[in-house]
Scaffold this active site. Structure first.
Site: not given
Ligand code: LLP
Length: 432
Positions: A248, A290-293, A334, A361, A391
């Protein structure tokens, strides 16, 4: 510039990880996802060092592979000694192809099917993060049938508002993830889990949201979790060995975003947790994050070619690119904000306001509204979008039967394909 891996050379060309982005665009085509491998590795090392030093070796970061998952990426994670958070058989399969040690893999997700559970058990994933009672009972049944004993963490909802946007806010009482403490359900969940013969409950998991900048969110979350851990110890005699605090930490998309020193935050968090554990008299658990970003976001840059420029006098101007919501749905989903830069002009020349649009389109296919680009922008010019490592590739789609862009890894002055461009034939490959 926004990030230290961005620069301009003497002729004003935008460079990423020290390489000219116009040359890379010419070599690999656009749209193009570039990834700075050195940055990915240094982000992993920062997390590992900060956790190791702050928790005296009793902590490990798990890379949240949902942020960006492909074989080469998971190989890097394995080499960097990270653990891994996966949420599907696709991610498990990728981990396997990457030779990722399965004992360091944690299997997440709120909707695991029986097939998912079986596959993960057969592949010997290190740990299941069990999201609720239905999964708990299904997992017990499958593990029992296979004659295996499975380590699990139980996902608990601490009832914390992470002060981020709604779609990525996951810690509040009424979210679809985990089991809430507040309603008394979490206590019953743990009691039931402890009674399962094929499951070994190592501890608890929580994840309150993504893009968290608020100083207090992780501290408050650990307080709630440690109070709960103390309750479990007192009422059930259960000692929580592992506490997973989820991912997070936020990253900078704009120059005006706050800079956050994650290592400093982790140090402060460790002191907070240690004090709280002492106060409620529970042994200090092994900590997972649990880092992702924050591992991959600033390692990514997307390069587009402008296909058309449209000026609607008295209204607005569009710069229409060869990409769009298919390679980056985050503004559409977002309202995510980004820094957009011209590749060849200088930043000072970027004085005209454009909506950077995609080629899909629908009118909502906007990559970013109101960005500054050179007034003379025209078809064939290149533009770059920053902080696209997390992401983007993982959330890309094939709407309008557009193929997903390739991922090119940059390292020590060299570039190499990590994922090739999807072709129209690839898109038809599954059709019967
Ligand atoms: N752990 C769990 C259980 C998660 O659900 C997530 C993210 C993470 C870790 C990693 O969080 P991070 O460090 O990346 O913030 N698609 C959205 C983000 C969704 C995040 C979902 N879960 C976006 O593009 O902003």
């Amino acid at each position: 510039m926004l990030s230290s891996n961005l620069s301009r050379d003497a002729s004003g060309v935008l460079c990423f990880a020290g390489q000219r982005t116009d040359d890379l665009a010419a070599q690999y085509g656009t749209p193009l996802y570039l990834m700075d491998e050195d940055r990915i590795r240094s982000n992993c090392r920062m997390y590992r060092k900060a956790l190791r030093e702050s928790f005296e070796g009793q902590a490990l970061p798990l890379y949240a592979s949902k942020a960006s998952c492909f074989t080469q990426m998971l190989r890097i994670m394995a080499e960097e000694g990270m653990g891994l958070d996966v949420v599907s058989r696709g991610e498990i399969c990728t981990a396997k192809r990457a030779g990722f040690p399965m004992e360091r893999v944690c299997f997440h997700g709120d909707g695991k099917t029986t097939e998912d559970i079986r596959t993960a058990l057969q592949e010997h994933v290190g740990c299941f993060i069990v999201d609720g009672i239905d999964e708990l009972l299904a997992l017990q049944k499958e593990a029992d049938a296979l004659g295996v004993h499975q380590k699990v963490l139980l996902r608990i909802t601490p009832g914390i508002d992470p002060h981020t946007y709604e779609a990525v806010s996951t810690g509040k009482v009424d979210v679809k993830f985990g089991v809430p403490i507040e309603t008394g359900q979490a206590f019953e969940f743990v009691r039931l889990a402890l009674a399962q013969s094929a499951l070994d409950v190592a501890g608890l998991h929580c994840h309150v949201g993504s893009m968290v900048f608020d100083e207090m969110v992780f501290e408050d979350t650990s307080d709630v979790m440690l109070d709960f851990i103390a309750l479990l110890q007192k009422e059930l005699g259960f000692i929580t060995q592992v506490l997973d605090l989820g991912g997070g930490y936020g990253v900078r998309y704009l120059e005006s975003d706050k800079t956050m020193d994650i290592a400093v935050r982790i140090r402060a968090l460790s002191e907070h947790i240690r004090r709280k554990a002492e106060c409620v008299q529970v042994p200090m658990p092994y900590i997972l994050m649990e880092p992702g970003r924050s591992i991959v976001a600033d390692a990514g840059l997307t390069v587009y070619t402008v296909s058309a420029v449209k000026h609607i006098p008295g209204f607005k101007s569009y710069a229409i690119t060869d990409g769009g919501m298919t390679d980056n749905p985050r503004y559409c989903l977002y309202g995510a904000k980004y820094t957009v830069l011209p590749v060849v002009a200088s930043d000072e020349e970027a004085t005209a306001v454009f909506d950077l649009a995609g080629r899909c389109c629908e009118s909502g296919d906007i990559l970013q509204p109101a960005v500054l680009l050179p007034a003379g922008l025209r078809r064939g010019d290149l533009v770059a979008m920053c902080t696209t490592g997390a992401y983007h590739y993982s959330m890309a789609s094939n709407y309008n039967r557009l193929g997903r862009p390739p991922v090119v890894m940059l390292r020590e002055g060299k570039s190499a394909l990590a994922v090739r461009r999807e072709t129209p034939d690839d898109l038809c490959a599954l059709d019967i």
